[in-house]
Design a protein around this motif. Structure first.
Motif, PDB file in Angstrom:
ATOM      1  N   TRP A 205       2.316   3.251   8.119  1.00  0.00           N
ATOM      2  CA  TRP A 205       2.601   3.361   6.676  1.00  0.00           C
ATOM      3  C   TRP A 205       1.471   2.644   5.951  1.00  0.00           C
ATOM      4  CZ3 TRP A 205       3.562  -0.465   2.936  1.00  0.00           C
ATOM      5  CH2 TRP A 205       3.981   0.020   1.682  1.00  0.00           C
ATOM      6  N   ARG A 206       0.815   3.392   5.027  1.00  0.00           N
ATOM      7  CA  ARG A 206      -0.425   2.881   4.437  1.00  0.00           C
ATOM      8  C   ARG A 206      -1.298   2.412   5.598  1.00  0.00           C
ATOM      9  NH1 ARG A 206       1.751   0.388  -1.345  1.00  0.00           N
ATOM     10  NH2 ARG A 206       2.939   2.249  -1.883  1.00  0.00           N
TER      11      ARG A 206
ATOM     12  N   HIS B 252      -0.612  -0.080   7.697  1.00  0.00           N
ATOM     13  CA  HIS B 252       0.143  -0.975   8.577  1.00  0.00           C
ATOM     14  C   HIS B 252       0.813  -0.216   9.725  1.00  0.00           C
ATOM     15  CE1 HIS B 252       0.130  -4.238   5.510  1.00  0.00           C
ATOM     16  NE2 HIS B 252       0.133  -3.219   4.670  1.00  0.00           N
TER      17      HIS B 252
ATOM     18  N   TYR C 221       5.297  -8.032   9.331  1.00  0.00           N
ATOM     19  CA  TYR C 221       4.152  -7.258   8.842  1.00  0.00           C
ATOM     20  C   TYR C 221       3.268  -8.082   7.905  1.00  0.00           C
ATOM     21  CZ  TYR C 221       7.471  -3.899  10.661  1.00  0.00           C
ATOM     22  OH  TYR C 221       8.371  -3.256  11.469  1.00  0.00           O
TER      23      TYR C 221
ATOM     24  N   MET D  81       3.497  -8.856   4.835  1.00  0.00           N
ATOM     25  CA  MET D  81       3.223  -8.197   3.551  1.00  0.00           C
ATOM     26  C   MET D  81       3.663  -9.086   2.403  1.00  0.00           C
ATOM     27  SD  MET D  81       4.708  -4.412   4.155  1.00  0.00           S
ATOM     28  CE  MET D  81       4.078  -3.355   5.436  1.00  0.00           C
ATOM     29  N   THR D  82       3.066  -8.871   1.262  1.00  0.00           N
ATOM     30  CA  THR D  82       3.579  -9.495   0.044  1.00  0.00           C
ATOM     31  C   THR D  82       4.943  -8.876  -0.259  1.00  0.00           C
ATOM     32  OG1 THR D  82       2.602  -7.779  -1.337  1.00  0.00           O
ATOM     33  CG2 THR D  82       1.249  -9.741  -0.922  1.00  0.00           C
TER      34      THR D  82
ATOM     35  N   SER E 249       5.972  -7.491  -2.910  1.00  0.00           N
ATOM     36  CA  SER E 249       5.913  -6.210  -3.622  1.00  0.00           C
ATOM     37  C   SER E 249       5.524  -5.069  -2.677  1.00  0.00           C
ATOM     38  CB  SER E 249       4.966  -6.293  -4.815  1.00  0.00           C
ATOM     39  OG  SER E 249       3.649  -6.512  -4.377  1.00  0.00           O
ATOM     40  N   ARG E 250       4.651  -5.357  -1.729  1.00  0.00           N
ATOM     41  CA  ARG E 250       4.290  -4.329  -0.765  1.00  0.00           C
ATOM     42  C   ARG E 250       5.489  -3.992   0.134  1.00  0.00           C
ATOM     43  NH1 ARG E 250      -0.647  -1.976   2.186  1.00  0.00           N
ATOM     44  NH2 ARG E 250      -1.510  -1.972   0.113  1.00  0.00           N
TER      45      ARG E 250
ATOM     46  N   ALA F  48       7.749  -1.740  -1.620  1.00  0.00           N
ATOM     47  CA  ALA F  48       7.233  -0.366  -1.610  1.00  0.00           C
ATOM     48  C   ALA F  48       7.524   0.296  -0.256  1.00  0.00           C
ATOM     49  CB  ALA F  48       5.725  -0.370  -1.887  1.00  0.00           C
ATOM     50  N   LEU F  49       7.369  -0.465   0.814  1.00  0.00           N
ATOM     51  CA  LEU F  49       7.689   0.061   2.149  1.00  0.00           C
ATOM     52  C   LEU F  49       9.163   0.441   2.227  1.00  0.00           C
ATOM     53  CD1 LEU F  49       7.306   0.571   5.217  1.00  0.00           C
ATOM     54  CD2 LEU F  49       7.554  -1.901   5.568  1.00  0.00           C
TER      55      LEU F  49
END
Ligand code: AMP
Ligand code: FE
Ligand code: FE
Ligand code: ZN
Length: 288
Positions: free
Chosen positions: A76-77, A79, A201, A203-204, A206-207, A210-211
């Motif tokens: 995903w993106r 990642h 992962y 991630m922040t 916000s990311r 989104a995931l």
């Protein structure tokens, strides 16, 4: 750290055997789970269901309820994301075909990893990693073990830090299918798709939101809230995310091998209140 018990149950929905990168055979794994007091177990080997029939035999003997499981790799993106599939039909034709494709993907990736790590100077790296996987397709942990044996690195952590971890040459993602595709494989076989270990992962917030949004759009229904080696802060953060996104909550140790006290079958921090467990929604609901 408490052992999660929902009344009489102890539920672990994420662990690995020698069918992927775990140290115990499916039979040994189920026996250990029974000894640890696990009543409901899902064996979730990476991109395979090869261990499930041996695990089911052992589970029947030990009085453990086995839920069908697997852990699928996807992208995903930029990642690599892991999606746990639970409570699906492992004989489903399309699902079997998809796993065969995924196995071919894993072999192509293993060859690419061996190429990329050529500069370590290890002779026949792919052959040695394959031997570590008992002739099956090697994953990154099998490559890590060879690099240790050959004295290239001190331990597995160093192997990941230098060669195999996120952003390193042996972190080859190009072979994985997209997130939506693997979620569809699980749904097509009648299962529930679970976003695995969301904190791993790195991630922040916000990311990660989104995931989760894309995952739900694709048909994902649950996320792991309680997993091993998480701080209570992470647990609270994931519980809140789960509530806000109206996902079902799952839990699992992600056990790979004995001897790591922070990661043991059935030893999972108690799930916070106010979230709906995924096992209430299994075809044979647990504890509900
Ligand atoms: P693969 O499916 O071949 O990409 O391997 C993924 C597995 O590698 C994970 O399930 C872990 O068992 C292991 N792994 C990933 N990152 C690390 C790390 N930084 N240190 C140790 N093991 C790791
Ligand atoms: Fe693993
Ligand atoms: Fe994983
Ligand atoms: Zn796992």
């Amino acid at each position: 750290m408490t052992i999660t018990q929902e009344t009489d149950f102890c539920i672990d929905l994420h662990c690995h055997s020698t069918a992927s990168d775990g140290a115990l055979s499916p039979q040994e794994l189920v026996e250990r789970a029974a000894t640890q007091g696990v009543t409901h177990l899902a064996l979730t080997d990476h991109d395979t269901v090869a261990g499930l029939s041996a695990a089911a035999l052992s589970a029947a003997q030990k009085g453990v309820t086995l839920i069908t499981g697997t852990e699928l790799s996807c992208v995903w993106r930029s990642h690599t994301i892991h999606i746990v599939g639970l409570d699906f039909d492992p004989e489903n034709r399309d699902f079997r075909d998809a796993l065969a494709v995924q196995n071919a993907n894993r072999w192509a990736r293993a060859r690419a990893i061996a190429d990329k790590l050529g500069k370590t100077g290890v002779d026949d790296l792919l052959g040695k990693a394959t031997a570590k996987a008992d002739g099956d397709v090697p994953g990154r942990p099998h490559f890590a073990r060879v690099l240790m044996d050959e004295g290239v690195v001190r331990d597995s952590a160093q192997a990941f830090k230098r060669y195999l971890g996120q952003g390193k040459p042996g972190d080859v993602r190009a072979y994985w299918p997209g997130l939506g595709e693997v979620v569809q494989w699980i749904l097509g076989a009648g299962g529930v798709a679970v976003l695995a270990h969301p904190r791993k992962y790195k991630m922040t917030a916000s990311r990660l939101s989104a995931l989760v949004s894309d995952f739900k759009q694709a048909g994902g229904k649950a996320m792991e809230v309680s997993t091993s080696g998480q701080s209570s802060g992470d647990l609270g953060f994931l519980a809140e995310l789960c509530r806000r996104e109206k996902l079902l909550a799952s839990q699992g140790s992600d056990f790979h091998f004995p001897g790591a006290p922070w990661c043991e079958l059935g030893r999972i921090a108690k799930m916070p209140d106010g979230i709906e467990p995924v096992w209430h929604h299994f075809k044979s609901p647990v504890g509900h």
